[in-house]
Design an enzyme around this catalytic site. Structure first.
Site, PDB file in Angstrom:
ATOM      1  N   HIS A  66      48.425  29.439 -14.601  1.00  0.00           N
ATOM      2  CA  HIS A  66      47.327  28.584 -14.122  1.00  0.00           C
ATOM      3  C   HIS A  66      47.204  28.691 -12.593  1.00  0.00           C
ATOM      4  CE1 HIS A  66      48.541  25.962 -17.770  1.00  0.00           C
ATOM      5  NE2 HIS A  66      47.373  26.487 -18.079  1.00  0.00           N
ATOM      6  N   LYS A  90      45.411  14.149 -29.069  1.00  0.00           N
ATOM      7  CA  LYS A  90      46.599  14.994 -28.835  1.00  0.00           C
ATOM      8  C   LYS A  90      47.404  14.376 -27.694  1.00  0.00           C
ATOM      9  CE  LYS A  90      46.608  19.588 -27.829  1.00  0.00           C
ATOM     10  NZ  LYS A  90      45.868  20.858 -27.655  1.00  0.00           N
ATOM     11  N   ARG A 118      44.033  35.732 -21.173  1.00  0.00           N
ATOM     12  CA  ARG A 118      45.321  36.423 -21.152  1.00  0.00           C
ATOM     13  C   ARG A 118      45.285  37.705 -21.964  1.00  0.00           C
ATOM     14  NH1 ARG A 118      48.197  30.892 -22.421  1.00  0.00           N
ATOM     15  NH2 ARG A 118      46.085  30.653 -23.183  1.00  0.00           N
ATOM     16  N   SER A 120      51.689  27.109 -21.527  1.00  0.00           N
ATOM     17  CA  SER A 120      52.389  25.824 -21.382  1.00  0.00           C
ATOM     18  C   SER A 120      53.263  25.570 -22.599  1.00  0.00           C
ATOM     19  CB  SER A 120      51.385  24.689 -21.233  1.00  0.00           C
ATOM     20  OG  SER A 120      50.608  24.861 -20.085  1.00  0.00           O
TER      21      SER A 120
HETATM   22  P1  ADP Z   1      43.889  24.961 -23.259  1.00  0.00           P
HETATM   23  O1  ADP Z   1      42.744  24.498 -22.433  1.00  0.00           O
HETATM   24  O2  ADP Z   1      43.508  25.964 -24.317  1.00  0.00           O
HETATM   25  O3  ADP Z   1      44.812  23.886 -23.736  1.00  0.00           O
HETATM   26  P2  ADP Z   1      45.541  25.509 -21.014  1.00  0.00           P
HETATM   27  O4  ADP Z   1      45.320  24.173 -20.534  1.00  0.00           O
HETATM   28  O5  ADP Z   1      46.954  25.945 -21.185  1.00  0.00           O
HETATM   29  O6  ADP Z   1      44.783  25.875 -22.319  1.00  0.00           O
HETATM   30  O7  ADP Z   1      44.851  26.526 -20.019  1.00  0.00           O
HETATM   31  C1  ADP Z   1      43.658  26.262 -19.343  1.00  0.00           C
HETATM   32  C2  ADP Z   1      43.036  27.573 -18.959  1.00  0.00           C
HETATM   33  O8  ADP Z   1      43.981  28.384 -18.286  1.00  0.00           O
HETATM   34  C3  ADP Z   1      42.557  28.402 -20.148  1.00  0.00           C
HETATM   35  O9  ADP Z   1      41.391  29.085 -19.745  1.00  0.00           O
HETATM   36  C4  ADP Z   1      43.661  29.383 -20.377  1.00  0.00           C
HETATM   37  O10 ADP Z   1      43.201  30.579 -20.965  1.00  0.00           O
HETATM   38  C5  ADP Z   1      44.113  29.626 -18.948  1.00  0.00           C
HETATM   39  N1  ADP Z   1      45.494  30.079 -18.891  1.00  0.00           N
HETATM   40  C6  ADP Z   1      46.578  29.499 -19.441  1.00  0.00           C
HETATM   41  N2  ADP Z   1      47.694  30.227 -19.202  1.00  0.00           N
HETATM   42  C7  ADP Z   1      47.298  31.304 -18.482  1.00  0.00           C
HETATM   43  C8  ADP Z   1      47.961  32.460 -17.954  1.00  0.00           C
HETATM   44  N3  ADP Z   1      49.261  32.656 -18.151  1.00  0.00           N
HETATM   45  N4  ADP Z   1      47.221  33.362 -17.267  1.00  0.00           N
HETATM   46  C9  ADP Z   1      45.904  33.172 -17.110  1.00  0.00           C
HETATM   47  N5  ADP Z   1      45.200  32.129 -17.608  1.00  0.00           N
HETATM   48  C10 ADP Z   1      45.879  31.206 -18.282  1.00  0.00           C
END
Ligand code: ADP
Length: 160
Positions: A16, A40, A89, A127
């Site tokens: 992130h 959730k 990703r 995460s």
């Molecule tokens: P979600 O919204 O699906 O619960 P997250 O909160 O973990 O996912 O991630 C928010 C955003 O960050 C999403 O667009 C996700 O694809 C991106 N993201 C998460 N981990 C990574 C990573 N390792 N590299 C690049 N983008 C990421």
């Protein structure tokens, strides 16, 4: 230009942060918006997630940390900013992200979703993987910044 980077951030990882740092360079103002999903519960509270985001982005001048609940298409209107950033990703992210982007545009025709491709070394990072490793007492120092590592240690100190 102002953009919104929405997500769960439960908790924020180097994946992130890479996206946030790259956005910070390319756009004038970046709103990192933590989704408050009432169905959730998550590992960290919304306030904890926001605090970790604040702490790990404080070196950047143009980042705002916010939270929202309900529809993203409505939050976009409330914040008067219709450009969304999502990280990609792997191909596995694509189908869900495509669906979300199309739905958001259907709900609000002015919404544009921009995708940023993850750095190679973060492709496997999420995460949920970090939470799982931390829950079993594993070392997460190469996946998350120090404040997040400490918060995970506190959260799981009694085991799962
Ligand atoms: P979600 O919204 O699906 O619960 P997250 O909160 O973990 O996912 O991630 C928010 C955003 O960050 C999403 O667009 C996700 O694809 C991106 N993201 C998460 N981990 C990574 C990573 N390792 N590299 C690049 N983008 C990421």
């Amino acid at each position: 230009m102002k953009v919104i980077y929405p997500g769960s951030f439960d908790p924020v990882t180097f994946g992130h942060l890479d996206i946030i740092e790259r956005c910070s360079k390319k756009f004038g103002h970046v709103i990192v918006a933590v989704l408050n999903n009432s169905s959730k519960k998550g590992t960290f509270s919304i306030e904890e997630r926001m605090e970790l985001l604040r702490e790990t982005t404080k070196h950047l001048g143009n980042i705002e940390i916010d939270a929202f609940s309900g529809l993203l298409a409505e939050y976009v209107e409330k914040r008067d900013c219709n450009i969304l950033i999502r990280g990609l990703r792997a191909v596995s992210d694509f189908e869900y992200e495509m669906q979300m982007a199309l739905v958001n545009r259907k709900l609000n025709k002015d919404v544009e979703t921009l995708f940023m491709v993850s750095k190679g070394e973060h492709v496997y990072l999420s995460s949920s993987i970090v939470r799982e490793i931390a829950a079993y007492g594993g070392n997460v120092s190469c996946f998350v910044p120090k404040p997040v590592e400490r918060a995970l240690r506190d959260k799981f100190k009694g085991g799962i």
